[in-house]
Scaffold this motif. Structure first.
Motif, PDB file in Angstrom:
ATOM      1  N   ARG A  53      60.273  -7.025 -13.315  1.00  0.00           N
ATOM      2  CA  ARG A  53      60.700  -6.903 -14.809  1.00  0.00           C
ATOM      3  C   ARG A  53      60.731  -8.316 -15.287  1.00  0.00           C
ATOM      4  O   ARG A  53      61.134  -9.032 -15.032  1.00  0.00           O
ATOM      5  CB  ARG A  53      62.152  -6.334 -14.822  1.00  0.00           C
ATOM      6  CG  ARG A  53      62.740  -5.987 -16.290  1.00  0.00           C
ATOM      7  CD  ARG A  53      64.221  -5.447 -15.957  1.00  0.00           C
ATOM      8  NE  ARG A  53      64.180  -3.966 -15.183  1.00  0.00           N
ATOM      9  CZ  ARG A  53      64.319  -2.914 -15.526  1.00  0.00           C
ATOM     10  NH1 ARG A  53      64.161  -2.628 -16.964  1.00  0.00           N
ATOM     11  NH2 ARG A  53      63.999  -1.920 -14.602  1.00  0.00           N
ATOM     12  N   PHE A  54      60.138  -8.136 -16.662  1.00  0.00           N
ATOM     13  CA  PHE A  54      59.935  -9.512 -17.492  1.00  0.00           C
ATOM     14  C   PHE A  54      60.513  -9.074 -18.914  1.00  0.00           C
ATOM     15  O   PHE A  54      59.806  -8.167 -19.419  1.00  0.00           O
ATOM     16  CB  PHE A  54      58.635  -9.974 -17.469  1.00  0.00           C
ATOM     17  CG  PHE A  54      58.234 -11.456 -17.828  1.00  0.00           C
ATOM     18  CD1 PHE A  54      57.119 -11.653 -18.472  1.00  0.00           C
ATOM     19  CD2 PHE A  54      59.329 -12.292 -17.696  1.00  0.00           C
ATOM     20  CE1 PHE A  54      56.825 -13.097 -18.949  1.00  0.00           C
ATOM     21  CE2 PHE A  54      59.001 -13.555 -18.205  1.00  0.00           C
ATOM     22  CZ  PHE A  54      57.908 -13.903 -18.695  1.00  0.00           C
ATOM     23  N   LYS A  66      48.536  -9.981  -9.846  1.00  0.00           N
ATOM     24  CA  LYS A  66      48.981 -10.409  -8.560  1.00  0.00           C
ATOM     25  C   LYS A  66      49.122 -11.639  -8.014  1.00  0.00           C
ATOM     26  O   LYS A  66      50.290 -12.201  -7.871  1.00  0.00           O
ATOM     27  CB  LYS A  66      48.355  -9.413  -7.246  1.00  0.00           C
ATOM     28  CG  LYS A  66      49.045  -9.815  -6.075  1.00  0.00           C
ATOM     29  CD  LYS A  66      48.785  -8.664  -5.077  1.00  0.00           C
ATOM     30  CE  LYS A  66      49.468  -8.644  -3.819  1.00  0.00           C
ATOM     31  NZ  LYS A  66      50.881  -8.641  -3.859  1.00  0.00           N
ATOM     32  N   GLY A  67      47.940 -12.584  -8.123  1.00  0.00           N
ATOM     33  CA  GLY A  67      47.943 -13.904  -7.635  1.00  0.00           C
ATOM     34  C   GLY A  67      47.051 -14.738  -8.561  1.00  0.00           C
ATOM     35  O   GLY A  67      47.290 -14.328  -9.789  1.00  0.00           O
ATOM     36  N   ARG A  68      46.707 -15.786  -8.022  1.00  0.00           N
ATOM     37  CA  ARG A  68      45.880 -16.608  -8.986  1.00  0.00           C
ATOM     38  C   ARG A  68      44.537 -16.502  -8.602  1.00  0.00           C
ATOM     39  O   ARG A  68      43.882 -17.679  -8.515  1.00  0.00           O
ATOM     40  CB  ARG A  68      46.446 -18.021  -8.815  1.00  0.00           C
ATOM     41  CG  ARG A  68      47.861 -17.853  -9.475  1.00  0.00           C
ATOM     42  CD  ARG A  68      48.300 -19.548  -9.563  1.00  0.00           C
ATOM     43  NE  ARG A  68      49.706 -19.510 -10.214  1.00  0.00           N
ATOM     44  CZ  ARG A  68      50.398 -20.415 -10.588  1.00  0.00           C
ATOM     45  NH1 ARG A  68      49.702 -21.752 -10.551  1.00  0.00           N
ATOM     46  NH2 ARG A  68      51.649 -20.461 -11.193  1.00  0.00           N
ATOM     47  N   TYR A  94      55.725 -16.840 -13.069  1.00  0.00           N
ATOM     48  CA  TYR A  94      54.933 -16.882 -11.768  1.00  0.00           C
ATOM     49  C   TYR A  94      55.761 -16.436 -10.642  1.00  0.00           C
ATOM     50  O   TYR A  94      55.324 -16.450  -9.518  1.00  0.00           O
ATOM     51  CB  TYR A  94      54.141 -18.132 -11.642  1.00  0.00           C
ATOM     52  CG  TYR A  94      54.941 -19.088 -11.684  1.00  0.00           C
ATOM     53  CD1 TYR A  94      54.947 -19.995 -12.733  1.00  0.00           C
ATOM     54  CD2 TYR A  94      55.576 -19.728 -10.554  1.00  0.00           C
ATOM     55  CE1 TYR A  94      55.762 -21.190 -12.974  1.00  0.00           C
ATOM     56  CE2 TYR A  94      56.337 -20.899 -10.761  1.00  0.00           C
ATOM     57  CZ  TYR A  94      56.635 -21.706 -12.043  1.00  0.00           C
ATOM     58  OH  TYR A  94      57.302 -22.862 -12.094  1.00  0.00           O
ATOM     59  N   ASP A  95      56.984 -16.262 -10.909  1.00  0.00           N
ATOM     60  CA  ASP A  95      57.902 -15.623  -9.847  1.00  0.00           C
ATOM     61  C   ASP A  95      59.184 -15.309 -10.346  1.00  0.00           C
ATOM     62  O   ASP A  95      59.713 -15.667 -11.828  1.00  0.00           O
ATOM     63  CB  ASP A  95      57.966 -17.047  -8.672  1.00  0.00           C
ATOM     64  CG  ASP A  95      58.553 -16.572  -7.369  1.00  0.00           C
ATOM     65  OD1 ASP A  95      58.460 -17.390  -6.428  1.00  0.00           O
ATOM     66  OD2 ASP A  95      58.798 -15.324  -7.095  1.00  0.00           O
ATOM     67  N   VAL A  96      60.317 -15.044  -9.660  1.00  0.00           N
ATOM     68  CA  VAL A  96      61.366 -14.746 -10.213  1.00  0.00           C
ATOM     69  C   VAL A  96      62.329 -15.859 -10.546  1.00  0.00           C
ATOM     70  O   VAL A  96      62.204 -17.029  -9.819  1.00  0.00           O
ATOM     71  CB  VAL A  96      62.338 -13.756  -9.071  1.00  0.00           C
ATOM     72  CG1 VAL A  96      63.769 -13.452  -9.315  1.00  0.00           C
ATOM     73  CG2 VAL A  96      61.558 -12.518  -8.756  1.00  0.00           C
ATOM     74  N   LYS A  97      62.852 -15.834 -11.684  1.00  0.00           N
ATOM     75  CA  LYS A  97      63.529 -16.873 -12.140  1.00  0.00           C
ATOM     76  C   LYS A  97      62.683 -17.919 -12.765  1.00  0.00           C
ATOM     77  O   LYS A  97      63.157 -19.016 -13.107  1.00  0.00           O
ATOM     78  CB  LYS A  97      64.698 -17.314 -11.473  1.00  0.00           C
ATOM     79  CG  LYS A  97      65.683 -16.336 -11.169  1.00  0.00           C
ATOM     80  CD  LYS A  97      66.890 -16.908 -10.426  1.00  0.00           C
ATOM     81  CE  LYS A  97      68.019 -15.869 -10.157  1.00  0.00           C
ATOM     82  NZ  LYS A  97      68.536 -15.165 -11.194  1.00  0.00           N
ATOM     83  N   ASP A 110      54.644  -1.865 -11.402  1.00  0.00           N
ATOM     84  CA  ASP A 110      55.213  -1.153 -10.030  1.00  0.00           C
ATOM     85  C   ASP A 110      54.092  -1.678  -9.041  1.00  0.00           C
ATOM     86  O   ASP A 110      54.171  -1.011  -8.179  1.00  0.00           O
ATOM     87  CB  ASP A 110      55.085   0.121 -10.484  1.00  0.00           C
ATOM     88  CG  ASP A 110      53.543   0.960 -10.756  1.00  0.00           C
ATOM     89  OD1 ASP A 110      53.305   1.925 -11.040  1.00  0.00           O
ATOM     90  OD2 ASP A 110      52.927  -0.064 -10.932  1.00  0.00           O
ATOM     91  N   MET A 111      53.502  -2.766  -8.957  1.00  0.00           N
ATOM     92  CA  MET A 111      52.564  -3.207  -8.213  1.00  0.00           C
ATOM     93  C   MET A 111      52.826  -4.448  -7.552  1.00  0.00           C
ATOM     94  O   MET A 111      51.754  -4.984  -6.877  1.00  0.00           O
ATOM     95  CB  MET A 111      51.198  -3.150  -8.708  1.00  0.00           C
ATOM     96  CG  MET A 111      50.706  -1.846  -9.031  1.00  0.00           C
ATOM     97  SD  MET A 111      50.523  -0.773  -7.628  1.00  0.00           S
ATOM     98  CE  MET A 111      49.156  -1.666  -6.667  1.00  0.00           C
ATOM     99  N   ASP A 112      54.054  -4.776  -7.442  1.00  0.00           N
ATOM    100  CA  ASP A 112      54.702  -5.895  -6.664  1.00  0.00           C
ATOM    101  C   ASP A 112      53.725  -7.258  -7.239  1.00  0.00           C
ATOM    102  O   ASP A 112      53.546  -8.254  -6.471  1.00  0.00           O
ATOM    103  CB  ASP A 112      54.329  -5.990  -5.210  1.00  0.00           C
ATOM    104  CG  ASP A 112      54.987  -6.710  -4.395  1.00  0.00           C
ATOM    105  OD1 ASP A 112      54.909  -7.251  -3.356  1.00  0.00           O
ATOM    106  OD2 ASP A 112      56.456  -7.068  -4.818  1.00  0.00           O
ATOM    107  N   HIS A 113      53.312  -7.493  -8.446  1.00  0.00           N
ATOM    108  CA  HIS A 113      52.720  -8.598  -9.062  1.00  0.00           C
ATOM    109  C   HIS A 113      53.703 -10.118  -9.205  1.00  0.00           C
ATOM    110  O   HIS A 113      54.687  -9.581  -9.734  1.00  0.00           O
ATOM    111  CB  HIS A 113      51.923  -8.263 -10.372  1.00  0.00           C
ATOM    112  CG  HIS A 113      50.832  -7.443 -10.257  1.00  0.00           C
ATOM    113  ND1 HIS A 113      50.053  -6.869 -11.305  1.00  0.00           N
ATOM    114  CD2 HIS A 113      50.240  -6.943  -9.301  1.00  0.00           C
ATOM    115  CE1 HIS A 113      49.127  -6.310 -10.861  1.00  0.00           C
ATOM    116  NE2 HIS A 113      49.169  -5.950  -9.720  1.00  0.00           N
TER     117      HIS A 113
END
Lengths: 110, 113
Positions: free
Chosen positions: B73-74, B95-97, B50-53, B26-29
């Motif tokens: 969702r994963f 969240k990031g790298r 690392y991203d959608v799709k 729920d944290m926009d990661h």
């Protein structure tokens, strides 16, 4: 040989003891080092995070990284029964892909 | 606080069944991960996204596939479950790298009979 080696224990200590947990590693590119605590049947939770070499202290917990020896440690002072858990070391060269040790089980006896 | 949830805590399936494990954060990661954890072997990375799709194989992708249609969702899919896939499955996100670290869900303990 595994990239990260960790003694599985179990390590049993009396309440109040100082606990020392350790990991060794072989990849000199690792620069992010973490310790996670995992209670039985739960997911790991981050305990300590260190970037590169040196010490970091947080309350009763101290993390040490010695990159020259490829050795990291977690010290727990004044150990409590609630510290009984499995402790996982983890490390990474890039911070988002982690390599984990197999975990050390710690039991602190009241 | 970051929250990572997994759809089931315990699952019992039969050999050959298709199994779906879902993870939601729920944290926009951006980055999400699936691991399995076995005694003496620690956590091993199955797949990450690392991203959608977008997805990348981890260290042990054989017998698994993943889906990431939405950022939060994963899903991990066992196309045809086998007894050697009995394990604890853990989802994580970050969240990031940069200098962040991974936050884990509570895990799904899967038993394949």
């Amino acid at each position: 040989q595994k990239e990260v080696e960790q003694d599985p224990g179990p390590l049993s200590v009396p309440e109040g003891a100082i606990v020392s947990l350790n990991c060794t590693y072989s990849n000199s590119a690792f620069q992010y080092f973490m310790w996670y605590r995992q209670y039985s049947r739960k997911g790991p939770e981050l305990l300590m995070y260190t970037y590169s070499s040196g010490n970091k202290e947080d309350g009763r917990f101290t993390a040490q990284v010695d990159k020259s020896s490829k050795y990291i440690s977690l010290f727990i002072r004044d150990s409590q029964p609630s510290d009984s858990a499995t402790y996982l070391c983890a490390m990474s060269a890039s911070s988002y892909k982690l390599i984990f040790g197999s975990g050390t089980r710690l039991l602190v006896r009241p | 606080d970051v929250k990572v949830t997994q759809s089931s805590r315990y699952l019992v399936k039969r050999t050959g069944e298709k199994v779906f494990l879902e993870c939601v954060q729920d944290m926009d990661h951006e980055n999400m991960f699936w691991y399995r954890q076995d005694p003496g072997l620690g956590l091993r990375l199955i797949y990450f996204s690392y991203d959608v799709k977008m997805k990348e194989k981890g260290d042990i992708p054989e017998g698994y596939s993943v889906s990431r249609e939405k950022k939060e969702r994963f899903s991990l899919i066992l196309e045809s479950a086998s007894t050697n896939q009995t394990s604890m499955y853990l989802c994580a996100s970050i969240k990031g790298r940069g200098r962040e670290t991974q936050y884990f869900g509570p895990g799904t303990r899967l038993l394949v009979l």
